[in-house]
Motif scaffolding. Structure first.
Motif, PDB file in Angstrom:
ATOM      1  N   ASP A 192       0.584   7.323  37.984  1.00  0.00           N
ATOM      2  CA  ASP A 192       0.082   8.478  38.734  1.00  0.00           C
ATOM      3  C   ASP A 192       0.747   8.564  40.098  1.00  0.00           C
ATOM      4  OD1 ASP A 192      -1.548   9.552  36.868  1.00  0.00           O
ATOM      5  OD2 ASP A 192      -3.371   8.561  37.586  1.00  0.00           O
ATOM      6  N   CYS A 193       0.820   7.389  40.741  1.00  0.00           N
ATOM      7  CA  CYS A 193       1.336   7.391  42.099  1.00  0.00           C
ATOM      8  C   CYS A 193       2.833   7.688  42.140  1.00  0.00           C
ATOM      9  CB  CYS A 193       1.038   6.055  42.774  1.00  0.00           C
ATOM     10  SG  CYS A 193      -0.693   5.914  43.255  1.00  0.00           S
ATOM     11  N   ARG A 195       4.249   9.831  40.334  1.00  0.00           N
ATOM     12  CA  ARG A 195       4.263  11.288  40.312  1.00  0.00           C
ATOM     13  C   ARG A 195       3.871  11.831  41.687  1.00  0.00           C
ATOM     14  NH1 ARG A 195       0.309  14.458  39.128  1.00  0.00           N
ATOM     15  NH2 ARG A 195      -0.982  12.776  38.307  1.00  0.00           N
ATOM     16  N   ARG A 196       2.853  11.202  42.276  1.00  0.00           N
ATOM     17  CA  ARG A 196       2.360  11.666  43.576  1.00  0.00           C
ATOM     18  C   ARG A 196       3.423  11.512  44.673  1.00  0.00           C
ATOM     19  NH1 ARG A 196      -2.988   8.245  42.473  1.00  0.00           N
ATOM     20  NH2 ARG A 196      -4.262   9.843  41.504  1.00  0.00           N
ATOM     21  N   ASN A 200       2.752  14.817  46.299  1.00  0.00           N
ATOM     22  CA  ASN A 200       1.844  14.741  47.424  1.00  0.00           C
ATOM     23  C   ASN A 200       1.590  13.275  47.779  1.00  0.00           C
ATOM     24  OD1 ASN A 200      -0.048  15.164  49.360  1.00  0.00           O
ATOM     25  ND2 ASN A 200      -1.449  16.368  48.097  1.00  0.00           N
ATOM     26  N   ARG A 203      -1.719  11.374  48.644  1.00  0.00           N
ATOM     27  CA  ARG A 203      -2.689  11.038  47.597  1.00  0.00           C
ATOM     28  C   ARG A 203      -2.643   9.543  47.226  1.00  0.00           C
ATOM     29  NH1 ARG A 203      -5.916  13.204  47.934  1.00  0.00           N
ATOM     30  NH2 ARG A 203      -6.404  15.394  47.804  1.00  0.00           N
ATOM     31  N   CYS A 207      -5.515   5.967  46.054  1.00  0.00           N
ATOM     32  CA  CYS A 207      -5.468   5.381  44.716  1.00  0.00           C
ATOM     33  C   CYS A 207      -6.329   4.121  44.633  1.00  0.00           C
ATOM     34  CB  CYS A 207      -4.030   5.032  44.342  1.00  0.00           C
ATOM     35  SG  CYS A 207      -3.868   4.552  42.611  1.00  0.00           S
TER      36      CYS A 207
END
Length: 417
Positions: A192-193, A195-196, A200, A203, A207
């Motif tokens: 996820d991170c 991608r972040r 963004n 974000r 996490c």
RNA sequence: GAGAGUGUAGCUCAGCUGGCAGAGCACAGGGUUGUGGCCCCUGUGGCCGUGGGUUCGAGUCCCAUCACUCUCCCCA
């Protein structure tokens, strides 16, 4: 059986007194701070939320109840209150009449999320906005108002977390710093991170994956990237909070979900619920009014979730108990007409009255009177009927007196004082 | 969207290796013929979430399905 819509909830009669208390207390607190109530509709054109909240936020992308009405227009149930309030302010040019506007509203919001503890698809918020003033003391006043609502309601275990996310200028700077910091450690970041990191990077700070959280400890802080005006603004906000004696904690890694926030951001968290469940939150938005076609005026606002706030206060407080002034006990068939007369007379004089018309034993009626919290019981049986009198029992002291039908109201009202 | 758990009386829940459906609270009546809270007695109340399967027999085992709860994510 037709059941509730998933994620919605009924507030049942045993809970409504608590809810009425929370809402009236919030109103009183806000009125004390000079806020006035505004009641916008619960539905707006979808475009308002897209422009206000931001098209790429989770809320707008996948959590709104959006549908096309019969005229082919796309409408949405409000997922938050600020957009609708600001729309009304712009549409009616309210800032022309009052260059400083303090508004609040209370009502249901709608987000189609996965329900869990304290998270519903329809949930009530108390929402407040201060428009037209960018003084740091105004930020502090917004925080103070939020804090006051919660303490007035009697919530405990709450902590005010505060941060500054800077203006768009500082944020661009900070964003670069973050990206540089995490670029070397990309392989340790969760998917996820990664991608972040592009979309963004702020974000990542939020996490919960242990590896990411560990790295975040050494990551640069927004507060270190603030430019001089933002730094000074934040310093004065914190100074004001000290003067107001509002317990708060600097939380330099707190980032908020909505993109429009500038400078001050704050969250009120319930220590027991943990960081992921905020009871309230808010922040400054200096560009939102203009983005919605309004004047170039700054604003700051906050929202408090009532379902979550209610979890922080006990259900069994005496003031949430059912109360009624008088229960009228009718004994025997003949008591009906006189009973009706008495009940009606009392109610006309502002006294709350409950009674039962179907035959019940006096014992059962006394139990009922006790259950509904009646302060007094008026008994009308054959003896009373014959003499045009009633017997009044004080449920607390157990004193009983007899009084003529014309003296009842005076006797009860005399008792009040 | 991903994972876990739970569905039995109005509520909170027991129910063992399959063998008559249970308790507490709530509700109703009585103990006290016209007097509440405490106590005692009695009573009402169940398609055991739904559908299928295994079995002489399923609340219990298997499969499916639905609902709810919780965690993650995100927020209020």
């Amino acid at each position: 059986m037709i059941t509730l819509v998933k994620g919605f909830h009924d507030i049942l009669p045993d809970e409504t007194r608590k809810w009425a208390f929370m809402m009236s207390t919030a109103r009183e607190s806000l009125e004390r701070f000079g806020f006035r109530e505004i009641i916008p509709p619960i539905m707006e054109k979808t475009e308002l939320f897209q422009r206000g909240i931001g098209e790429v936020t989770d809320i707008v992308e996948k959590e709104m109840y959006t549908f096309e009405d019969r005229g082919g227009e796309s409408l949405s149930l409000r997922p938050e209150a600020t957009a609708g309030v600001l729309r009304a302010v712009v549409e009616h040019s309210l800032l022309r009449k009052d260059p400083l506007l303090k508004l609040y509203c209370i009502g249901p919001m709608f987000r189609r999320e996965r329900p869990s503890k304290g998270r519903y698809r329809q949930f009530f918020q108390v929402n407040a906005e201060i428009l037209g003033d960018d003084s740091p003391y105004t930020d502090a006043e917004a925080v103070a108002a939020a804090y006051s609502i919660m303490t007035d309601i009697g919530a405990t275990g709450l902590m005010m977390e505060i941060n500054s996310v800077g203006c768009p200028n500082c944020r661009a700077e900070y964003r670069k710093l973050l990206q540089t910091f995490f670029k070397d450690r990309t392989k340790d970041l969760c998917s996820d991170c990664r991608r972040r990191l592009e979309a963004n990077p702020m974000r990542i700070l939020d996490c919960k994956v242990p590896e990411c959280a560990h790295m975040v400890k050494d990551a640069p802080l927004v507060t270190d990237s603030l430019d001089e005006p933002c730094r000074e603004h934040f310093r004065e906000v914190r100074e004001a909070l000290e003067i107001l004696e509002i317990p708060n904690r600097l939380e330099p890694r707190m980032v908020r979900g909505l993109d429009y926030y500038t400078r001050t951001a704050f969250e009120i968290v319930h220590e027991e619920l943990g960081r992921s469940k905020a009871v309230g939150g808010g922040g400054r938005y200096d560009n939102l009014l203009k983005d919605l076609g309004g004047p170039d005026a700054s604003g700051i606002g906050f929202a408090i979730g009532l379902e979550r706030l209610s979890m922080g206060i006990p259900d069994d407080h005496p003031r949430f108990r059912r109360r009624i002034d008088v229960y009228v006990a009718l004994l025997g068939q003949g008591a009906g007409p006189m009973g009706l007369t008495v009940v009606n007379m009392l109610r006309s004089n502002g006294i709350s009255v409950e009674t039962r018309y179907s035959p019940m034993s006096l014992k059962a009626q006394m139990k009922l009177a006790d259950k509904i919290g009646a302060r007094k019981v008026i008994m009308i049986g054959d003896d009373e009927l014959a003499r045009r009198e009633v017997t009044i029992r004080d449920m607390r002291t157990k004193d009983q007196t007899t009084v003529g039908i014309d003296g009842i109201v005076k006797l009860l009202q005399g008792d009040e004082s």
